[in-house]
Write a protein that holds these residues in place. Structure first.
Motif, PDB file in Angstrom:
ATOM      1  N   VAL A   1      -1.820 -57.287  -5.379  1.00 29.41           N
ATOM      2  CA  VAL A   1      -1.355 -58.634  -5.045  1.00 29.41           C
ATOM      3  C   VAL A   1      -2.314 -59.673  -5.617  1.00 29.41           C
ATOM      4  O   VAL A   1      -1.879 -60.722  -6.100  1.00 29.41           O
ATOM      5  CB  VAL A   1      -1.190 -58.793  -3.518  1.00 29.41           C
ATOM      6  N   MET A   2      -3.601 -59.371  -5.606  1.00 29.03           N
ATOM      7  CA  MET A   2      -4.578 -60.326  -6.154  1.00 29.03           C
ATOM      8  C   MET A   2      -4.432 -60.499  -7.663  1.00 29.03           C
ATOM      9  O   MET A   2      -4.819 -61.526  -8.196  1.00 29.03           O
ATOM     10  CB  MET A   2      -5.997 -59.913  -5.796  1.00 29.03           C
ATOM     11  N   LEU A   3      -3.885 -59.499  -8.356  1.00 30.99           N
ATOM     12  CA  LEU A   3      -3.626 -59.666  -9.786  1.00 30.99           C
ATOM     13  C   LEU A   3      -2.546 -60.717 -10.029  1.00 30.99           C
ATOM     14  O   LEU A   3      -2.540 -61.381 -11.068  1.00 30.99           O
ATOM     15  CB  LEU A   3      -3.215 -58.330 -10.411  1.00 30.99           C
ATOM     16  N   VAL A   4      -1.646 -60.865  -9.066  1.00 31.83           N
ATOM     17  CA  VAL A   4      -0.601 -61.872  -9.177  1.00 31.83           C
ATOM     18  C   VAL A   4      -1.119 -63.228  -8.710  1.00 31.83           C
ATOM     19  O   VAL A   4      -0.953 -64.230  -9.382  1.00 31.83           O
ATOM     20  CB  VAL A   4       0.643 -61.450  -8.359  1.00 31.83           C
ATOM     21  N   SER A   5      -1.762 -63.244  -7.534  1.00 33.36           N
ATOM     22  CA  SER A   5      -2.248 -64.492  -6.959  1.00 33.36           C
ATOM     23  C   SER A   5      -3.385 -64.180  -5.986  1.00 33.36           C
ATOM     24  O   SER A   5      -3.195 -63.400  -5.042  1.00 33.36           O
ATOM     25  CB  SER A   5      -1.107 -65.198  -6.229  1.00 33.36           C
TER      26      SER A   5
END
Length: 70
Positions: free
Chosen positions: A23-27
């Motif tokens: 999820v952190m790769l997206v935001s």
């Protein structure tokens, strides 16, 4: 702790890390929100597990006519 319990805990920790990382790769803010929600859910599960009485695996109660002690 039994091996299966330790393995389940480690797999859960790995899954938590992979989910939050993905999820952190997206935001980054969304990843932090997901991490916070998952930690609150984990805390709730741990609290529920701690509140349940431990099962006794003792011998059969001979004084009660052979009934198993709960």
């Amino acid at each position: 702790m039994r091996k299966l319990e330790v393995l389940a805990w480690l797999v859960g920790l790995l899954g938590f890390g992979l989910l939050v990382s993905g999820v952190m790769l997206v935001s980054v803010p969304a990843g932090l929100i997901v991490a916070g929600l998952l930690l609150m859910f984990w805390s709730w599960l741990a609290d529920r597990a701690a509140a349940q009485p431990q099962a006794r695996h003792g011998p059969i109660n001979a004084q009660a006519g052979g009934d198993h002690v709960p």
